[in-house]
Design an enzyme around this catalytic site. Structure first.
Site, PDB file in Angstrom:
ATOM      1  N   GLU A   1       0.855  -1.137  -0.126  1.00  0.00           N
ATOM      2  CA  GLU A   1       0.115   0.045   0.074  1.00  0.00           C
ATOM      3  C   GLU A   1       0.694   1.261  -0.050  1.00  0.00           C
ATOM      4  OE1 GLU A   1      -1.718   1.095   4.159  1.00  0.00           O
ATOM      5  OE2 GLU A   1      -2.092  -1.250   3.957  1.00  0.00           O
TER       6      GLU A   1
ATOM      7  N   CYS B   1      -2.951  -4.741   3.995  1.00  0.00           N
ATOM      8  CA  CYS B   1      -1.770  -5.494   4.478  1.00  0.00           C
ATOM      9  C   CYS B   1      -1.863  -7.014   3.948  1.00  0.00           C
ATOM     10  CB  CYS B   1      -1.890  -5.427   6.085  1.00  0.00           C
ATOM     11  SG  CYS B   1      -1.524  -3.826   6.831  1.00  0.00           S
TER      12      CYS B   1
ATOM     13  N   THR C   1       3.836   2.053  15.285  1.00  0.00           N
ATOM     14  CA  THR C   1       3.997   0.917  14.661  1.00  0.00           C
ATOM     15  C   THR C   1       4.276   0.744  13.186  1.00  0.00           C
ATOM     16  OG1 THR C   1       1.570   0.970  14.349  1.00  0.00           O
ATOM     17  CG2 THR C   1       2.233  -0.150  16.511  1.00  0.00           C
TER      18      THR C   1
ATOM     19  N   THR D   1     -10.982  -1.537  14.476  1.00  0.00           N
ATOM     20  CA  THR D   1     -10.047  -1.775  14.047  1.00  0.00           C
ATOM     21  C   THR D   1     -10.025  -3.610  14.566  1.00  0.00           C
ATOM     22  OG1 THR D   1      -8.777   0.037  13.303  1.00  0.00           O
ATOM     23  CG2 THR D   1      -7.529  -1.953  13.665  1.00  0.00           C
TER      24      THR D   1
ATOM     25  N   HIS E   1      -1.542 -11.876  10.798  1.00  0.00           N
ATOM     26  CA  HIS E   1      -0.978 -10.762  10.864  1.00  0.00           C
ATOM     27  C   HIS E   1      -0.855 -10.041  12.198  1.00  0.00           C
ATOM     28  CE1 HIS E   1      -0.556  -6.718   9.099  1.00  0.00           C
ATOM     29  NE2 HIS E   1      -1.944  -6.372   9.763  1.00  0.00           N
TER      30      HIS E   1
ATOM     31  N   LYS F   1       0.030  -7.327  20.742  1.00  0.00           N
ATOM     32  CA  LYS F   1      -1.110  -7.415  21.322  1.00  0.00           C
ATOM     33  C   LYS F   1      -2.125  -8.464  20.630  1.00  0.00           C
ATOM     34  CE  LYS F   1      -4.837  -5.369  24.160  1.00  0.00           C
ATOM     35  NZ  LYS F   1      -5.401  -4.218  24.755  1.00  0.00           N
TER      36      LYS F   1
ATOM     37  N   ASN G   1       4.961  -2.711  12.399  1.00  0.00           N
ATOM     38  CA  ASN G   1       3.836  -3.539  11.629  1.00  0.00           C
ATOM     39  C   ASN G   1       4.341  -3.053  10.217  1.00  0.00           C
ATOM     40  OD1 ASN G   1       1.922  -4.357  10.199  1.00  0.00           O
ATOM     41  ND2 ASN G   1       0.265  -2.766  10.815  1.00  0.00           N
TER      42      ASN G   1
END
Length: 345
Positions: A80, A112, A153, A201, A234, A239, A266
């Site tokens: 992306e 992602c 992240t 999310t 993913h 967490k 990430n």
């Protein structure tokens, strides 16, 4: 059986710690680190982008595949953060690895999970006999607005996979997907930074899609968590990854090699491809691997794999993922902002 013939990874060497970012915005670094399970993230330098990351990973993948690049009939780059709005990254990669011009190539975008979508497309082309080998890459230099939660992240990195039927080092036994129109995360054309749905999310976005795909994999393959030696998902943060593993019934031992976010952040389209590459670096012949990606918007791709004997020799032919991650140097927020183009004239 179609599978992975070669794989390669790349992560930029620069890092910025969570406390360095928190210092600028007045946030509590301990609370952030514990809440996100992220300690630091990778930062692309001024001359690194999705194309350079993809090329490096692709060269490592071909080194392990031990094939003539001219036999590659398809190149897909999922990201992306392609460097050009109109100009494919895939053609840059194909030229850089000396692939034949007689190929199909395209850039993919599904947040992602664009890299794993490329693996599925490559599988179809190989299984149909249209191409002998295909190259699928997931790579990103992801964005986060100054002061936004994503700054802690959003990072950079990627991995590449040569897909074929001959001399595989890991067979892809099964794949499936789960997709809905759930706009939890988006960036319109011309916008520098993405918008996200905050608390949405997790639910109904990430967990619904990842868990649904995982349950489909179990059902369609007639397997259960204890049938696998390794699993990865993913990881927008550590967490979510740990919570997913626990919900699905995997042990900490099964998921530990796939968890990279605490030390690199990430990597978006590179997240599951990188996690899988790290697992392949340590897996033994006969090991079973369970992997589920996620892309906002929203969807997940799931895979089950079986590691083959040839992996023992071939993984030594290119740098291992953890060694790449461990080669690092730290920058402060000013250098980070400069590299990421956050300073607007």
């Amino acid at each position: 059986m179609v599978g992975i013939v070669g794989y390669g990874a790349h992560v930029p060497s620069y890092r910025i710690k969570v406390e360095e970012i928190a210092k600028v915005w007045g946030d509590d670094p301990v609370a952030l680190s514990n809440g996100l399970v992220v300690n630091e993230k990778s930062v692309p330098s001024a001359d690194e982008d999705t194309a350079t990351i993809a090329v490096t990973a692709a060269r490592y993948a071909l080194a392990r595949a031990q094939i003539d690049p001219k036999k590659i009939g398809a190149v897909y780059v999922g990201s992306e953060s392609h460097p050009y709005a109109v100009k494919p990254t895939a053609t840059i990669v194909a030229e850089a690895v000396s692939a034949t011009p007689k190929l199909t190539a395209a850039d993919l975008e599904f947040a992602c999970k664009a890299g794993t979508a490329g693996i599925q497309m490559s599988m179809g082309l190989v299984q149909s006999g249209m191409v002998e080998y295909a190259l699928a890459i997931g790579a990103d230099t992801s964005q986060g607005a100054p002061g936004d939660a994503l700054e802690y992240t959003a990072s950079a990195g990627g991995a590449a996979y040569v897909i074929g039927e001959k001399n595989t080092i890991a067979d892809i036994d099964h794949t499936c997907s789960f997709t809905t129109d759930t706009p939890d995360f988006y960036r319109r054309e011309g916008q520098d930074y993405p918008s996200h749905g905050g608390r949405f999310t997790g639910e109904p976005a990430y967990f619904k899609h990842v868990l649904s795909t995982a349950e489909m994999l179990f059902e369609e393959t007639g397997t259960k968590p204890e049938d696998y030696d390794h699993a990865c998902f993913h990881q927008p943060n550590g967490k979510f990854y740990l919570r997913t593993g626990k919900k699905l019934g995997f042990t900490s031992e099964q998921i530990k090699h796939g968890l990279l976010t605490p030390n690199i952040g990430n990597t978006y389209s590179g997240a599951v491809p990188l996690a899988l590459s790290n697992i392949l670096d340590v897996a033994e012949p006969g090991d079973k691997i369970f992997a589920v990606s996620y892309g906002s918007g929203a969807g997940s791709d799931g895979f089950t794999l079986t590691v083959k004997d040839d992996i023992v020799e071939r993984r030594e032919l290119a740098p291992k993922t953890q060694d790449i991650i461990d080669d690092k140097k730290y920058v402060d927020y000013a250098v980070y902002a400069k590299f990421k183009g956050k300073l607007k004239m």
